[in-house]
Enzyme design. Sequence first.
Site, PDB file in Angstrom:
ATOM      1  N   CYS A 259       0.891  -1.178   0.000  1.00  0.00           N
ATOM      2  CA  CYS A 259       0.000   0.000   0.000  1.00  0.00           C
ATOM      3  C   CYS A 259       0.917   1.211   0.000  1.00  0.00           C
ATOM      4  CB  CYS A 259      -0.888  -0.031   1.242  1.00  0.00           C
ATOM      5  SG  CYS A 259      -2.071  -1.367   1.209  1.00  0.00           S
ATOM      6  N   ASP A 309      -4.767  -4.730  -5.922  1.00  0.00           N
ATOM      7  CA  ASP A 309      -5.635  -4.697  -4.750  1.00  0.00           C
ATOM      8  C   ASP A 309      -5.069  -5.659  -3.701  1.00  0.00           C
ATOM      9  OD1 ASP A 309      -7.548  -4.911  -2.820  1.00  0.00           O
ATOM     10  OD2 ASP A 309      -9.232  -5.142  -4.207  1.00  0.00           O
ATOM     11  N   CYS A 380      -0.332   4.641  10.908  1.00  0.00           N
ATOM     12  CA  CYS A 380      -0.165   5.962  11.529  1.00  0.00           C
ATOM     13  C   CYS A 380      -1.337   6.198  12.474  1.00  0.00           C
ATOM     14  CB  CYS A 380      -0.055   7.065  10.479  1.00  0.00           C
ATOM     15  SG  CYS A 380      -1.475   7.180   9.409  1.00  0.00           S
TER      16      CYS A 380
HETATM   17  C1  SAM Z   1      -1.101   4.725   4.894  1.00  0.00           C
HETATM   18  S1  SAM Z   1      -1.311   4.955   3.214  1.00  0.00           S
HETATM   19  C2  SAM Z   1       0.251   4.457   2.594  1.00  0.00           C
HETATM   20  C3  SAM Z   1       1.341   5.462   2.749  1.00  0.00           C
HETATM   21  C4  SAM Z   1       2.609   5.042   2.051  1.00  0.00           C
HETATM   22  N1  SAM Z   1       3.057   3.752   2.494  1.00  0.00           N
HETATM   23  C5  SAM Z   1       3.717   6.043   2.216  1.00  0.00           C
HETATM   24  O1  SAM Z   1       4.594   5.863   3.052  1.00  0.00           O
HETATM   25  O2  SAM Z   1       3.725   7.035   1.475  1.00  0.00           O
HETATM   26  C6  SAM Z   1      -2.326   3.622   2.773  1.00  0.00           C
HETATM   27  C7  SAM Z   1      -2.498   3.430   1.296  1.00  0.00           C
HETATM   28  O3  SAM Z   1      -3.221   2.215   1.132  1.00  0.00           O
HETATM   29  C8  SAM Z   1      -3.924   2.292  -0.071  1.00  0.00           C
HETATM   30  N2  SAM Z   1      -4.920   1.210  -0.105  1.00  0.00           N
HETATM   31  C9  SAM Z   1      -6.115   1.142   0.538  1.00  0.00           C
HETATM   32  N3  SAM Z   1      -6.715  -0.033   0.272  1.00  0.00           N
HETATM   33  C10 SAM Z   1      -5.881  -0.721  -0.555  1.00  0.00           C
HETATM   34  C11 SAM Z   1      -5.948  -1.991  -1.182  1.00  0.00           C
HETATM   35  N4  SAM Z   1      -7.003  -2.805  -1.006  1.00  0.00           N
HETATM   36  N5  SAM Z   1      -4.937  -2.358  -1.977  1.00  0.00           N
HETATM   37  C12 SAM Z   1      -3.869  -1.555  -2.176  1.00  0.00           C
HETATM   38  N6  SAM Z   1      -3.751  -0.343  -1.597  1.00  0.00           N
HETATM   39  C13 SAM Z   1      -4.736   0.069  -0.793  1.00  0.00           C
HETATM   40  C14 SAM Z   1      -4.475   3.692  -0.067  1.00  0.00           C
HETATM   41  O4  SAM Z   1      -4.787   4.090  -1.368  1.00  0.00           O
HETATM   42  C15 SAM Z   1      -3.304   4.478   0.553  1.00  0.00           C
HETATM   43  O5  SAM Z   1      -2.528   5.049  -0.452  1.00  0.00           O
END
Ligand code: SAM
EC number: 2.1.1.176
Length: 452
Positions: A259, A309, A380
């Site tokens: 993610c 996903d 976070c």
């Molecule tokens: C906490 S943020 C990630 C921050 C990133 N790791 C960084 O350090 O910049 C969580 C991310 O998970 C993604 N996300 C949510 N559901 C997801 C899924 N089912 N599969 C992949 N990504 C997903 C969101 O789009 C978001 O960008």
Amino acid sequence: MAVNEREVVLDMLLSLREGKLSHTILKDTLDSYLYLDKSSRGFITRLYEGSIEKRLYLDFIIDGYSKTPVKKMKPIIMLLLEISVYQLFFMDRVPDSAAINEAVKLAKKRGLTGLSGFVNGVLRNIARNKENIALPDKNKDLIQYLEIKYSTPKAVVEHFINDYGSEKTEEILEAFEEKRPLVARATKNREELIKKLDAEGVRVSTDTIFPESLKILELDSLSYLESFEEGDFVLQDESSQFIGKIVSLPKGARVLDLCAAPGGKSLLFAGMEEVDEIISCDITENKTELIEENVRRIGASKIKTKMNDASLCNPDFVDGFDLVICDLPCSGLGVMGRKRDIKYNVTEDKIRELAKIQRTILENAVRYVKKGGRLIYSTCTMTKAENEENFTFISEFKGFSAVDFSDKIRGYVDRYKDGKRLVNEAKKGFIRLIPGELGTDGFFVSEYMREE
Ligand SMILES: C[S@@+](CC[C@H](N)C(=O)[O-])C[C@H]1O[C@@H](n2cnc3c(N)ncnc32)[C@H](O)[C@@H]1O
């Protein structure tokens, strides 16, 4: 034509009610008013962020002096009163008369002439009684006192009290109110970066946990900075930077960031010699484009992006990686000092729902770790359901165990009062970064190993 800053803020808050993200609204607005001077942009930022941050406190004051409760008001009147009361209580340089007169003018300008007398009456009454406003009695109702004083919804206060106790909860809520400097992580050389930023008029402090970090004390806009455009730094709170410190990887390591958008954690690992390739995934094209933008800016050619996903098993990933990073979607309570509307959207049900999604992703993630490889789980946020309970969940996967990373962080945290606690937690395989302790956002980091 001169810009009416209060009207700009009113429109920003109306957009927020329509569901736009608070930090996107601020960025888009500041980008469209680049021609305004620094003090006008500063006024807009402060009034917008402050009125969101203090919303419950402002409403509590307004309800004490208005016959119509805030909840029953037309949204535009409610917001107008909120930004005006914010000016009365928190912006010393704005005379009370200016805050009130501008509100009345704005009500008329927006076609609410019939309500301008109401706005005037409520605000004048509040201004006259400024010194007499009392918070709810702490000894009678601690939760309501904390809810109003720190403008934090009951559900969040209760959750914190449950997880941390009432004294620590107040310390945490107080820490969220402190001004939080942005943190820059130098991607090339910190000394050179300091010189460049100085020449660009950016004030920084080197009082940081990590030698690559700088605290940015004052910054008008990133868009002006050549050092940013040239990829000399990324903005990354030091809590997130711990992830890059805790793990040892073999030479030629393959990393999967499940993610990843906007790419903060991937970029940490891209700077490591032993890492050969990073697959950075996110769920939508928009999100993977965000990663790509940052990859281009920094020139991090080891990173390949992929739309994926994470809640579904991807057979191409199985047993394929030396490190799988799971920095998962969460309730975000650790960053409520920066993203000021987050706290209003958190409920007990949402926390449970998120913990469930995290577990679904983790069940897939463990399958992608090579034998002898590592998994990092981070959020976070600061709820046990999303952190400690998921720590136990991962530790119980067959073949997985938590990794003691205390030696890796000791040198960085020793000088802090709470350093000892962090080292002791790291011995068990996780750390909880709590606002008010090391000057970071709230964050949870944990590390696991798959047996050979
Ligand atoms: C906490 S943020 C990630 C921050 C990133 N790791 C960084 O350090 O910049 C969580 C991310 O998970 C993604 N996300 C949510 N559901 C997801 C899924 N089912 N599969 C992949 N990504 C997903 C969101 O789009 C978001 O960008």
